[in-house]
Design an enzyme around this catalytic site. Sequence first.
Site, PDB file in Angstrom:
ATOM      1  N   TYR A 137       0.835  -1.214   0.000  1.00  0.00           N
ATOM      2  CA  TYR A 137       0.000   0.000   0.000  1.00  0.00           C
ATOM      3  C   TYR A 137       0.877   1.274   0.000  1.00  0.00           C
ATOM      4  O   TYR A 137       0.848   2.062  -0.951  1.00  0.00           O
ATOM      5  CB  TYR A 137      -0.929  -0.077   1.222  1.00  0.00           C
TER       6      TYR A 137
ATOM      7  N   ASN B  38       9.935 -12.223  10.398  1.00  0.00           N
ATOM      8  CA  ASN B  38       9.757 -11.381   9.204  1.00  0.00           C
ATOM      9  C   ASN B  38      10.303  -9.966   9.434  1.00  0.00           C
ATOM     10  O   ASN B  38      11.071  -9.447   8.628  1.00  0.00           O
ATOM     11  CB  ASN B  38       8.272 -11.309   8.830  1.00  0.00           C
TER      12      ASN B  38
ATOM     13  N   ASN C  63       7.942  -9.885  -1.666  1.00  0.00           N
ATOM     14  CA  ASN C  63       7.586 -11.314  -1.731  1.00  0.00           C
ATOM     15  C   ASN C  63       6.109 -11.520  -2.062  1.00  0.00           C
ATOM     16  O   ASN C  63       5.649 -12.653  -2.129  1.00  0.00           O
ATOM     17  CB  ASN C  63       7.950 -12.034  -0.425  1.00  0.00           C
TER      18      ASN C  63
ATOM     19  N   PHE D 115       2.286   7.926  11.515  1.00  0.00           N
ATOM     20  CA  PHE D 115       1.076   7.793  12.335  1.00  0.00           C
ATOM     21  C   PHE D 115       0.066   7.008  11.467  1.00  0.00           C
ATOM     22  O   PHE D 115       0.481   6.057  10.817  1.00  0.00           O
ATOM     23  CB  PHE D 115       0.652   9.168  12.866  1.00  0.00           C
TER      24      PHE D 115
ATOM     25  N   LEU E   2      -9.624   2.241  10.081  1.00  0.00           N
ATOM     26  CA  LEU E   2     -10.998   2.753  10.048  1.00  0.00           C
ATOM     27  C   LEU E   2     -11.483   3.143   8.647  1.00  0.00           C
ATOM     28  O   LEU E   2     -12.585   2.749   8.251  1.00  0.00           O
ATOM     29  CB  LEU E   2     -11.105   3.959  11.008  1.00  0.00           C
TER      30      LEU E   2
ATOM     31  N   LYS F 161       9.398  -2.732  15.480  1.00  0.00           N
ATOM     32  CA  LYS F 161       9.827  -1.449  14.888  1.00  0.00           C
ATOM     33  C   LYS F 161      10.936  -0.816  15.733  1.00  0.00           C
ATOM     34  O   LYS F 161      11.919  -0.291  15.219  1.00  0.00           O
ATOM     35  CB  LYS F 161       8.635  -0.494  14.765  1.00  0.00           C
TER      36      LYS F 161
ATOM     37  N   ALA G  25       7.052  -5.438   5.980  1.00  0.00           N
ATOM     38  CA  ALA G  25       6.797  -5.898   7.346  1.00  0.00           C
ATOM     39  C   ALA G  25       5.404  -6.498   7.416  1.00  0.00           C
ATOM     40  O   ALA G  25       4.555  -6.205   6.579  1.00  0.00           O
ATOM     41  CB  ALA G  25       6.900  -4.733   8.328  1.00  0.00           C
TER      42      ALA G  25
ATOM     43  N   SER H 166       7.005   3.398  13.068  1.00  0.00           N
ATOM     44  CA  SER H 166       5.588   3.598  13.391  1.00  0.00           C
ATOM     45  C   SER H 166       5.436   4.337  14.708  1.00  0.00           C
ATOM     46  O   SER H 166       6.288   4.222  15.605  1.00  0.00           O
ATOM     47  CB  SER H 166       4.938   2.223  13.505  1.00  0.00           C
TER      48      SER H 166
ATOM     49  N   TYR I 221       4.272  -6.006  17.565  1.00  0.00           N
ATOM     50  CA  TYR I 221       4.523  -5.306  16.296  1.00  0.00           C
ATOM     51  C   TYR I 221       5.337  -4.025  16.563  1.00  0.00           C
ATOM     52  O   TYR I 221       6.360  -3.775  15.918  1.00  0.00           O
ATOM     53  CB  TYR I 221       3.187  -4.969  15.615  1.00  0.00           C
TER      54      TYR I 221
ATOM     55  N   ARG J 208     -11.854  -1.132  23.270  1.00  0.00           N
ATOM     56  CA  ARG J 208     -10.982  -2.289  23.043  1.00  0.00           C
ATOM     57  C   ARG J 208      -9.784  -2.170  23.968  1.00  0.00           C
ATOM     58  O   ARG J 208      -9.293  -1.055  24.190  1.00  0.00           O
ATOM     59  CB  ARG J 208     -10.449  -2.270  21.607  1.00  0.00           C
TER      60      ARG J 208
END
Length: 329
Positions: free
Chosen positions: A16, A95, A37, A172, A193, A148, A78, A120, A144, A285
């Site tokens: 992306y 990975n 890959n 961000f 979102l 980083k 990643a 990140s 994750y 959450r």
Amino acid sequence: MNTDAQKILVVGGAGYIGSHVVKALRDAGKSPVVFDNMSSGLQENLLAGIPFIKGDTQFPEQLATAMEGVDSIIHLAALKAAGESMTAPEKYAENNISGTINLLNAAAAANVKYFVFSSSAAVYGEPQYLPLDEAHPTKPLNFYGYTKLAVENLLYWYSQLKDLRFSSLRYFNAAGYDVEGELNGLEQEPNNLLPIVMETIVGRRKKVEVFGTDYETRDGSCIRDYIHVSDLAEAHLRALDYLQRENQDLVVNLGTSKGLSVLEILQIAREVCGVDFDYTLGPRRVGDPAVVLAKAGLATELLGWKPKHSDAKTLLETTLRAYQKSKDS
Ligand SMILES: NC(=O)c1ccc[n+]([C@@H]2O[C@H](COP(=O)([O-])OP(=O)(O)OC[C@H]3O[C@@H](n4cnc5c(N)ncnc54)[C@H](O)[C@@H]3O)[C@@H](O)[C@H]2O)c1
């Protein structure tokens, strides 16, 4: 010396953000080569005329071959699902961390000089103050984010011990699609979102779930700092220029310093898309901070970079266009 002829290896360039970076490099007259890959990369993200190597950072011999004539690396490859990283950490360790060690070793062996890394905001963890500046303590809330941070630490040492300058770009919330409409490869199984809202609008999902409406924010829902992917792509070019010009390492936030709440996004989506859609208001959450906001001034000061397309309307309009194109095709 014609530096533009020197190859820039874009690892994860079929993804992306990577595909937008490749487009920005191409449009600036640089010579990107994509190494991917295709685990989540898309065929349609591979731009015509740009060399592509199907390869995996898990395989050092593939990396060694790909280094031929490479001067700089932009490393975006990643796994990025924070939730999954907590249940399958070994996959993320291999990975994201081992893969990057292989890449750094191949880069050092081939005398690559510049390395731009997709870091990140996840390196910060629960905000202790806002907005988050680059000096904020780093205490990731998920594995994750830890991967980083681990890579940032590796980069620091490779810069000290090898002749490799790095730039760590702490993104961000990346959102939106190519402002020129050339790239429309939709992320598969998105966790963010805006794609979730669009999937609801185009009928791939039944509804949007809002997690938490009792936060201490202006409307009770979480606030995040959304940065348009075309703005992110431009920052990579500027980061490479900075490394070449200053020969100094760089760690910067890429955000806007302005936040949008979940409920604001839903409202603007309704206005931009002109359709109503179902959503449910649910409980919080675990592990979601109320507000995550970047202090973005350092990137402006050092790179002369400023977000141009990261307003809510452009974020939503460009995302909608990509979803409509994919629906029509
Ligand atoms: N999307 C966001 O909001 C966001 C925020 C912060 C940081 N990031 C980071 O930005 C980078 C790009 O994210 P994205 O959203 O474009 O994700 P993405 O999944 O679309 O892109 C990652 C690309 O890397 C490739 N890849 C993965 N592992 C590989 C390996 N071992 N060898 C070769 N290729 C491999 C995938 O096929 C894919 O094309 C990632 O490092 C991610 O952690 C993303």
